[in-house]
Design a protein around this motif. Structure first.
Motif, PDB file in Angstrom:
ATOM      1  N   VAL A 134       0.971  -1.319   0.158  1.00  0.00           N
ATOM      2  CA  VAL A 134      -0.048   0.109  -0.096  1.00  0.00           C
ATOM      3  C   VAL A 134       1.002   1.262  -0.064  1.00  0.00           C
ATOM      4  O   VAL A 134       1.959   1.285   0.717  1.00  0.00           O
ATOM      5  N   THR A 135       0.497   2.327  -0.838  1.00  0.00           N
ATOM      6  CA  THR A 135       1.527   3.595  -0.955  1.00  0.00           C
ATOM      7  C   THR A 135       0.502   4.738  -0.523  1.00  0.00           C
ATOM      8  O   THR A 135       0.887   5.776  -0.194  1.00  0.00           O
ATOM      9  N   ALA A 136      -0.894   4.576  -0.416  1.00  0.00           N
ATOM     10  CA  ALA A 136      -1.674   5.730  -0.153  1.00  0.00           C
ATOM     11  C   ALA A 136      -2.658   5.366   0.772  1.00  0.00           C
ATOM     12  O   ALA A 136      -3.138   4.382   0.264  1.00  0.00           O
ATOM     13  N   VAL A 137      -3.246   5.840   2.001  1.00  0.00           N
ATOM     14  CA  VAL A 137      -4.042   5.684   2.824  1.00  0.00           C
ATOM     15  C   VAL A 137      -5.001   6.484   2.979  1.00  0.00           C
ATOM     16  O   VAL A 137      -4.673   7.841   3.024  1.00  0.00           O
ATOM     17  N   LEU A 138      -6.242   6.051   3.235  1.00  0.00           N
ATOM     18  CA  LEU A 138      -7.386   6.859   3.674  1.00  0.00           C
ATOM     19  C   LEU A 138      -7.992   6.715   5.000  1.00  0.00           C
ATOM     20  O   LEU A 138      -8.015   5.397   5.346  1.00  0.00           O
ATOM     21  N   MET A 158       4.416   7.329   2.949  1.00  0.00           N
ATOM     22  CA  MET A 158       3.107   6.834   2.300  1.00  0.00           C
ATOM     23  C   MET A 158       2.174   8.211   2.225  1.00  0.00           C
ATOM     24  O   MET A 158       2.326   8.885   3.087  1.00  0.00           O
ATOM     25  N   ALA A 160      -1.415  10.292   2.784  1.00  0.00           N
ATOM     26  CA  ALA A 160      -2.227  10.006   3.685  1.00  0.00           C
ATOM     27  C   ALA A 160      -3.450  10.968   3.410  1.00  0.00           C
ATOM     28  O   ALA A 160      -3.130  12.429   3.400  1.00  0.00           O
ATOM     29  N   THR A 161      -4.743  10.691   3.560  1.00  0.00           N
ATOM     30  CA  THR A 161      -5.582  11.945   3.384  1.00  0.00           C
ATOM     31  C   THR A 161      -6.459  11.242   4.439  1.00  0.00           C
ATOM     32  O   THR A 161      -7.051  10.033   5.000  1.00  0.00           O
ATOM     33  N   GLU A 201     -12.071   5.511  -1.439  1.00  0.00           N
ATOM     34  CA  GLU A 201     -11.436   4.259  -1.590  1.00  0.00           C
ATOM     35  C   GLU A 201     -12.152   3.702  -2.933  1.00  0.00           C
ATOM     36  O   GLU A 201     -11.478   3.289  -3.904  1.00  0.00           O
ATOM     37  N   ARG A 205      -8.848   6.407  -4.716  1.00  0.00           N
ATOM     38  CA  ARG A 205      -7.804   7.455  -4.231  1.00  0.00           C
ATOM     39  C   ARG A 205      -6.717   6.765  -3.051  1.00  0.00           C
ATOM     40  O   ARG A 205      -6.151   7.617  -2.632  1.00  0.00           O
ATOM     41  N   GLY A 206      -6.866   5.694  -2.836  1.00  0.00           N
ATOM     42  CA  GLY A 206      -6.211   5.169  -1.823  1.00  0.00           C
ATOM     43  C   GLY A 206      -6.786   3.775  -1.100  1.00  0.00           C
ATOM     44  O   GLY A 206      -7.938   3.471  -1.345  1.00  0.00           O
TER      45      GLY A 206
END
Length: 389
Positions: A134-138, A158, A160-161, A201, A205-206
């Motif tokens: 995983v490279t982007a987290v919500l 990473m 993050a939003t 998601e 977007r992540g």
């Protein structure tokens, strides 16, 4: 002594018994239920400790030589060769508080890097997700969870939003933004932020890394149980009082103490008590039965904003954990939370109002005779008062 081999970790839906591999990463079961990481593990053999009261405090292996959450990594479902995303979380002070009752101790979780216990779960969750690609987290959060995920995402490299209620304390939002996270405010109740994050998601977007849904977050919060066991000389406390919203810390403690019990390291489970603001107390209503009918208890704003979760997704598991341990719940009115906040400050402990709910709950439980004088009781202060100044 070397820990016995255990099966490879996998996801478990505790409500159906269905299991899933760790890849591809997921945050819920096919039935839409929250997951756990299985099987449960223990670090007892790593410590050279036993159930005997005279078990040595000294540590015996390099695997547990470090301070903090990762001291207990062999109890987690993270591979031994995986580099942890760590900022020095865990290893928080346990201080005497006999002024609140003989045998009372306070666990000061605000000594964690971002000022709350959420760092325990964020460290392990982001470690596992980074290892899974995983490279982007919500994340959706009322404050502390978002700050923790933002910090550890930054440490992990990473994106993050954070989706937060528009009513969230400004200091908590500033903290998340400072770590480089994108913060999106959502009008409406706390659940609206969750819906916005899940929709993001679905839009690609992540990955939805909710601290309420993600099972690896619980793998991090269960380190509190192991840490208390070690703090008290390889003994469990008689009781633990925790402020509860979604319940990740209470469930983490339940998992950790269950593992210690299964390993023979403790003779019984400590009683787990949940303290909630009466203005938002669904767990108290579920545990205490008809006299606490949630239909007669409308949800209202509370100064304990970190516990303002009207529909905890793991409510059945929270009820089970409390009943299994022989614990209970307490629902505290707003003036009781404010009074407890002031009482803590008079003794040099500056906690956020959410944490003060635990002290108020402790006082009610003592008055009800559920916590008795002389018992070893830990009141967990989950976050710093600087966050709600």
């Amino acid at each position: 002594m070397v820990s016995p081999a255990v099966p490879a970790a996998e996801y478990l839906d505790p409500r159906t018994g269905e299991r899933f591999p760790l890849l591809p990463p997921r945050w819920r079961s096919d039935a839409g239920a929250p997951l756990l990481v299985a099987p449960g593990r223990t670090v007892v053999s790593d410590f050279g400790a036993s159930a005997a009261p005279e078990a040595p405090k000294s540590l015996t292996t390099a695997a547990v030589a470090e301070r903090g959450v990762w001291r207990y990594r062999s109890a987690m479902g993270v591979g031994e060769g995986v580099a942890p995303v760590t900022l020095g979380e865990g290893g928080t002070p346990l201080v005497a508080g006999d002024w609140a009752g003989e045998g009372t101790r306070f666990k000061l979780e605000w000594f964690s890097p971002t000022g709350s216990f959420k760092d325990r779960g964020a460290s392990v969750m982001l470690t596992a997700l980074r290892d899974q690609g995983v490279t982007a987290v919500l994340e959706d959060s009322s404050g502390n969870g978002g700050a923790a995920v933002a910090a550890y995402a930054a440490a992990a490299g990473m994106a993050a939003t954070i989706f937060a209620p528009a009513s969230t304390s400004p200091a908590k939002l500033r903290q998340a933004r400072a770590f480089g996270a994108q913060v999106e405010l959502v009008e409406g109740p706390r659940e609206a932020s969750q819906e916005a994050a899940i929709a993001a998601e679905a839009a690609g977007r992540g990955f939805y890394a909710s601290h309420n849904w993600q099972p690896f977050f619980l793998e991090g919060t269960k380190s509190l149980a192991y840490e208390l066991w070690e703090d008290l000389g390889f003994r469990a406390p008689d009781a633990v009082v925790i402020p509860v919203g979604a319940g990740s810390l209470l469930l983490g403690c339940a998992l950790g103490f269950r593992e210690l019990l299964a390993a023979g390291a403790i003779p019984r489970l400590p009683r787990l008590y949940a303290a909630q603001p009466r203005n938002c107390s669904p767990l108290d209503a579920a545990v205490r039965g008809p006299e606490a009918d949630p239909l007669e208890r409308p949800v209202a704003p509370t100064i304990a904003e970190g516990t303002a979760i009207r529909s905890p997704i793991r409510l059945p598991e929270l009820v089970e954990a409390i009943r299994e341990s022989g614990g209970s719940t307490a629902a505290i009115p707003e003036d009781g939370i404010a009074a407890a906040h002031a009482e803590l400050a008079r003794h040099g402990l500056f906690a956020e109002p959410t944490s003060a709910t635990a002290l108020a709950g402790h006082a009610e439980l003592v008055a009800r005779g559920e916590i008795r004088p002389g018992e070893t009781t830990v009141v967990v202060l989950t976050g710093s008062g600087l966050k709600a100044a």
